[in-house]
Design a protein around this motif. Structure first.
Motif, short mmCIF file in Angstrom:
data_model
loop_
_atom_site.label_atom_id
_atom_site.label_comp_id
_atom_site.label_asym_id
_atom_site.label_seq_id
_atom_site.Cartn_x
_atom_site.Cartn_y
_atom_site.Cartn_z
N LEU A 427 -7.11 1.05 -13.13
CA LEU A 427 -7.71 0.17 -12.13
C LEU A 427 -8.39 -1.02 -12.79
N ASP A 428 -9.00 -0.81 -13.94
CA ASP A 428 -9.62 -1.92 -14.67
C ASP A 428 -8.56 -2.94 -15.09
N ARG A 437 5.13 -1.12 -9.08
CA ARG A 437 5.52 0.16 -9.65
C ARG A 437 4.30 0.94 -10.13
N ILE A 438 3.41 0.28 -10.80
CA ILE A 438 2.20 0.94 -11.30
C ILE A 438 1.31 1.35 -10.13
N GLN A 439 1.18 0.48 -9.14
CA GLN A 439 0.35 0.83 -7.98
C GLN A 439 0.94 2.02 -7.23
N SER A 440 2.26 2.11 -7.17
CA SER A 440 2.89 3.25 -6.52
C SER A 440 2.59 4.54 -7.28
N MET A 441 2.61 4.47 -8.61
CA MET A 441 2.28 5.64 -9.41
C MET A 441 0.84 6.08 -9.17
N LEU A 442 -0.08 5.10 -9.10
CA LEU A 442 -1.49 5.43 -8.85
C LEU A 442 -1.67 6.06 -7.48
N ALA A 443 -0.91 5.59 -6.50
CA ALA A 443 -1.02 6.16 -5.15
C ALA A 443 -0.62 7.64 -5.17
N ALA A 446 -3.44 9.59 -6.69
CA ALA A 446 -4.55 9.73 -5.75
C ALA A 446 -4.29 10.86 -4.75
N ARG A 447 -3.04 10.97 -4.30
CA ARG A 447 -2.72 12.05 -3.35
C ARG A 447 -2.91 13.43 -4.00
N VAL A 448 -2.51 13.54 -5.26
CA VAL A 448 -2.67 14.81 -5.97
C VAL A 448 -4.15 15.14 -6.16
N LEU A 449 -4.98 14.12 -6.38
CA LEU A 449 -6.40 14.34 -6.68
C LEU A 449 -7.27 14.52 -5.44
N LEU A 450 -6.74 14.24 -4.27
CA LEU A 450 -7.55 14.33 -3.04
C LEU A 450 -8.28 15.67 -2.89
N PRO A 451 -7.62 16.80 -3.15
CA PRO A 451 -8.34 18.08 -3.00
C PRO A 451 -9.38 18.33 -4.09
N HIS A 465 -9.68 3.28 -5.75
CA HIS A 465 -8.28 3.12 -5.42
C HIS A 465 -8.09 2.77 -3.94
N ALA A 466 -8.89 3.38 -3.09
CA ALA A 466 -8.79 3.10 -1.66
C ALA A 466 -9.14 1.65 -1.31
#
Length: 474
Positions: A427-428, A437-443, A446-451, A465-466
Motif C-alpha cells: 500500500l505504501d 494487477r497488483i491491486q487485484s492481488m491485494l483485494a 484482503a478477502r482472505v484476511l477478513l476473518p 485497503h478499503a
C-alpha cells in the motif's frame, strides 16, 4: 536509438564505436554493467535509467557525449579520468545544433515522453534535440517524485501522431524515425518499471499508431525498414503489456497478435519469441493455461537459434506457469528445473534488450507464482520473500508485485500478521506504482484476511485497503 553523431554539418556520418568505453566494461555483460552504473548513481544521489540498450548505444558511438547526469556518474565510477578518457567527444563539439529537418520532427512526434515546451534547463543541454538524451526533464521529474508521479508521467504521453506534420508525412522514413520508435519503446518500459501500467496505456498507444504509419510509408533502405519493423513490433508488445497489466486482456491480446504478425512478415525470430512469450503470460493470467503452454513452447522453438540461455530460461518459466494452471505438478516442476539450469548458464551477448528485468528476483518471483497456483503456499511464500530481497530498487513495480505475492501466500498459509505487514508495504508503494494487477492481488489478500481482523496489523491493512480509490482506466 537516437544518435548524437547526427550533427547539422554531417547528418549522414556513421557513428564511430567507443572502444575505450567498451574496454572499461570488460567481461561484464551490458546488463551487468548497466546495473553498476545505476548503483554508482545512487551512491552520489543521481537518478539515471541505464540499461543494456544505453550501454550498447554508447559503445556503438551513437552517444558522442552523455548528458550531465551520466557525466557525473561516469566520472564517479572512474575517478581521475575525463570524458575524453572514457571515449566521449568534448561537449563543445556536439552542442549548438540548428533546426531539425522534417524527418527529425516526425521522429520526435513518436517520443511519448518529450517535453517539447519545457524551458531549456541544466539537464537538457540540447533543447532542439530531446532524443539525444537518456531522460527528458519530464521523465526525470516523474522518476524523482513520489505521489502523483504516474500522473506526471502519463501527462507527457500524447497525443503524438505524425499525421499532424504534413511535411514529414511526405517524406519516406529514415534512421531518425527508426531511432524514435526504438526510443519510444525504451521510455515506455522505463516508466512501466517505475510506475506500473495504469494511466500510461491509452497515451502510449499513440506512438504505436505513428510507428505503423511509418511502416506504411516505406523506408528507403532495407536496413532501416528492418529496424522499423522490429521497433514497431517491440512497441506493440510494450503497449500490449501496459494493457495486460492494467487488466485490458482483449486489447493486450490484439497488440501481441500484431507484434507476432509483424515478426512473421520479416522473419524476425527474436520478435516472434518475445511476442509468444508475452502471449503465454497473458493466456496464463486470462485463465487459458493450455494456450499458455503452447505459446511458451512456440516461443522456445523461435528462440532456440538465438543462443540466449537466459531467454530460454524465461520461456521455460512461462511454460511452467501454464502447467501450474493445468494443475500438472510434474510438468510444472520439470519446466522449473529447466528454467533454473538455463538461468545458471549466465548472461550472454545474445540476451535480448527487453530482458533487462530478468534476474534472480524475477526467477524467484515467477517460481513463487507457480507454487501459489499449485496451492503450495509455504513454498510460494519462500520464493516470493527471496524475490523482494533480491529486486533492484529501480523496478518499483516489481517490488510491489513480489510483495503482494508474498502477502497473499502468507495469508493463505495461515500467517495473517506477516501477511498484513507485507500488504501494508505494498500500500505504501501504491503512491508511486499503479497496476490493476497488483491491486487485484491485494483485494484477494484482503478477502482472505477478513476473518482475522484481530490479528496484529490486519485491521490497519484492511482499513487502508478499503480506502483505496478504485483504479481508473484511461
Amino acid at each position: 536509438m537516437a544518435s548524437s553523431t547526427d550533427t547539422s554539418a554531417q547528418p549522414d556520418r556513421p557513428p564511430r564505436p567507443n572502444t575505450a568505453f567498451r574496454q572499461l566494461r570488460g567481461r561484464r555483460s551490458p546488463a551487468e554493467f548497466a546495473a553498476l552504473v545505476r548503483r554508482a548513481a545512487r551512491e552520489i544521489g543521481e537518478r539515471v535509467s541505464c540499461d543494456a540498450r544505453y550501454v550498447g548505444r554508447v559503445e556503438a558511438g551513437e552517444i558522442r557525449c552523455p548528458n550531465y547526469a551520466y557525466e557525473r556518474v561516469f566520472l564517479h565510477m572512474f575517478p581521475g579520468r575525463t570524458l575524453t578518457d572514457l571515449g566521449f567527444a568534448p561537449r563543445s563539439t556536439v552542442r549548438g545544433r540548428g533546426a531539425r529537418p522534417a524527418t527529425a520532427r516526425a521522429a520526435a512526434a513518436l517520443d511519448p515522453f518529450c517535453d517539447r515546451d519545457a524551458p531549456y534547463g541544466a539537464h537538457r543541454p540540447y533543447p532542439n534535440d530531446p532524443l539525444n538524451h537518456e531522460e527528458s526533464d519530464v521523465l526525470r521529474r516523474a522518476f524523482m517524485t513520489g505521489t502523483g508521479a504516474t500522473v506526471a508521467a502519463a501527462a507527457t504521453l500524447g497525443p503524438l501522431g505524425i499525421a499532424t506534420d504534413a511535411s514529414a508525412a511526405s517524406r519516406r522514413p529514415g534512421t531518425s524515425e527508426a531511432a524514435a520508435v526504438e526510443e519510444a519503446v525504451r521510455r515506455i518500459r522505463l516508466l512501466d518499471d517505475k510506475h506500473g501500467a495504469d494511466g500510461l496505456y491509452r497515451r502510449a498507444a499513440e506512438p504505436l499508431r505513428a510507428a505503423y504509419a511509418l511502416l506504411d510509408a516505406g523506408a528507403t533502405r532495407q536496413t532501416t525498414a528492418e529496424r522499423l519493423h522490429s521497433g514497431a513490433g517491440e512497441l506493440a508488445i510494450s503497449v500490449g503489456w501496459l494493457a495486460h497489466d492494467s487488466g485490458r486482456f482483449d486489447d493486450a491480446r490484439s497488440h501481441y497478435a500484431e507484434a507476432l504478425a509483424t515478426s512473421r512478415m520479416t522473419g524476425d525470430a527474436a520478435l516472434e519469441a518475445h511476442a509468444f512469450c508475452n502471449t503465454a503470460f497473458l493466456a496464463r493470467d486470462a485463465g487459458r493455461p493450455r494456450e499458455a503452454v503452447r505459446a511458451a513452447q512456440a516461443a522456445q522453438r523461435a528462440a532456440r537459434p538465438l543462443g540466449s540461455p537466459r531467454l530460454m530460461s524465461l520461456l521455460a518459466l512461462r511454460e511452467a506457469g501454464g502447467w501450474a494452471g493445468l494443475a500438472d505438478r510434474a510438468g510444472c516442476r520439470q519446466a522449473l528445473v529447466r528454467a533454473q539450469a538455463l538461468f545458471g548458464r549466465g548472461t550472454s551477448e545474445a540476451d535480448p534488450e527487453w530482458m533487462s528485468f530478468y534476474g534472480e528476483a524475477e526467477l524467484a518471483g515467477l517460481e513463487a507464482q507457480c507454487w501459489s497456483t499449485l496451492g503450495d503456499w509455504r513454498r510460494a511464500a519462500r520464493h516470493a520473500r527471496r524475490a523482494t530481497r533480491l529486486q533492484d530498487p529501480h523496478f518499483s513495480r516489481n517490488i510491489a508485485l513480489y510483495t503482494a505475492e508474498l502477502a497473499d501466500d502468507l495469508a493463505r498459509d495461515g500467517h495473517p500478521d506477516e501477511a498484513a505487514t507485507a500488504g501494508l508495504s505494498v500500500l505504501d508503494l501504491l503512491a508511486q506504482v499503479q497496476s490493476s494487477r497488483i491491486q487485484s492481488m491485494l483485494a484477494g489478500t484482503a478477502r482472505v484476511l477478513l476473518p482475522h481482523r484481530r490479528a496484529s496489523g490486519v485491521a490497519d491493512f484492511l482499513d487502508r485497503h478499503a480506502s483505496l480509490p478504485r483504479p481508473r482506466r484511461g
